[in-house]
Design an enzyme around this catalytic site. Structure first.
Site, short mmCIF file in Angstrom:
data_model
loop_
_atom_site.label_atom_id
_atom_site.label_comp_id
_atom_site.label_asym_id
_atom_site.label_seq_id
_atom_site.Cartn_x
_atom_site.Cartn_y
_atom_site.Cartn_z
N GLU A 41 -46.74 -35.57 -23.49
CA GLU A 41 -46.80 -35.08 -24.87
C GLU A 41 -46.44 -36.15 -25.90
OE1 GLU A 41 -48.38 -32.62 -25.38
OE2 GLU A 41 -48.06 -31.12 -23.83
N HIS A 69 -38.95 -30.42 -26.88
CA HIS A 69 -40.06 -29.55 -26.49
C HIS A 69 -39.68 -28.84 -25.19
CE1 HIS A 69 -43.85 -28.01 -25.20
NE2 HIS A 69 -44.02 -28.90 -24.26
N HIS A 129 -40.28 -25.06 -22.56
CA HIS A 129 -41.13 -23.91 -22.20
C HIS A 129 -40.21 -22.71 -22.00
CE1 HIS A 129 -44.45 -26.69 -20.27
NE2 HIS A 129 -44.28 -26.92 -21.57
N TYR A 152 -29.40 -14.42 -37.66
CA TYR A 152 -29.14 -15.60 -38.53
C TYR A 152 -29.02 -16.91 -37.75
CZ TYR A 152 -24.24 -15.51 -37.09
OH TYR A 152 -23.09 -15.56 -36.35
N HIS A 199 -48.33 -22.07 -24.32
CA HIS A 199 -47.72 -23.31 -23.83
C HIS A 199 -46.19 -23.31 -23.98
CE1 HIS A 199 -47.83 -28.02 -23.92
NE2 HIS A 199 -46.70 -27.55 -23.44
N TYR A 221 -19.94 -24.41 -41.41
CA TYR A 221 -19.43 -24.13 -40.06
C TYR A 221 -20.09 -24.90 -38.94
CZ TYR A 221 -22.47 -20.48 -37.87
OH TYR A 221 -23.46 -19.80 -37.27
ZN LIG Z 1 -45.15 -28.58 -22.56
#
Ligand SMILES: [Zn+2]
Length: 209
Positions: free
Chosen positions: A72, A91, A93, A112, A153, A206
């Site tokens: 990627e 990234h 999954h 939140y 994905h 915070y």
């Molecule tokens: Zn991926």
């Protein structure tokens, strides 16, 4: 090198915290025109500092590292090129967030904890993993938000620091899990823009503590 140490630390944490299975997912950090990124197809348990690659953001050339950069890499470099604010990308999954991505349903911000990601986590149109088209779709759908889903994905979380990007990757999974339950309960009540803005204001004190 501290950046590489940090990437290794969060890569292992990403697997330990169940955000990825096997060799899925990847992490990068940008400093000026250099991107530091996890290698392709190396189990997280085996990743060490020397496995982190250095890639030139302008030419795409590998500047240092013996392994193959993550598949990627084009997506990471496109995001950095389009937004100079972004200094780190995680990234994953992760399961619940990826369920929304597979269903092509944006994640509503029902808690939140994900307030600083955007007013929803939108779904970028499907393109094959590792492709230039996926990079374009991710950049376009991410916009100024801090997280986006990749259809069929997974998840992208970004930040000004790796710590922030990682925290957001976890928050996306948590809010996806909660939103999934809200769907089952037939009552999804996203926070309003005003509520989100107030929550983000509170994070400034915070989150730094
Ligand atoms: Zn991926």
């Amino acid at each position: 090198m501290q950046i590489k140490k940090d990437i290794v630390h969060y890569a292992k944490l990403m697997e330990a915290n169940g955000l990825v299975i096997g060799t899925a997912g990847n992490i990068s950090v940008r400093i000026d025109n250099t991107m530091y990124i996890t290698p392709s197809a190396l189990p997280y348990a085996e990743i060490e500092e020397e496995d982190i690659l250095e890639v030139d953001l302008v030419s795409g050339a590998v500047l240092a590292g013996k392994r193959k950069p993550s598949t990627e890499t084009p997506m990471h470099s496109s995001i950095y090129k389009h937004n100079s604010r972004i200094k780190a990308i995680v990234h994953t999954h992760s399961t619940y967030a990826t369920m929304f991505a597979c269903a092509h349903i944006p994640i509503p911000i029902v808690h939140y904890i994900a307030a600083d990601i955007g007013n929803q986590i939108a779904v970028a149109p499907y393109a094959r993993y590792g492709s230039e088209q996926l990079a374009i779709n991710a950049v376009n759908t991410l916009g100024d938000n801090n997280g986006v889903l990749l259809a069929n994905h997974g998840v992208i979380a970004v930040g000004e620091t790796l710590k922030d990007a990682f925290r957001r990757a976890e928050a996306i999974e948590e809010v996806a899990h909660l939103a999934f339950g809200c769907h089952l309960l037939n009552s999804v009540k996203p926070l309003s823009d005003k509520d989100l803005a107030e929550a983000v204001e509170g994070f400034k004190t915070y989150m730094s503590g």
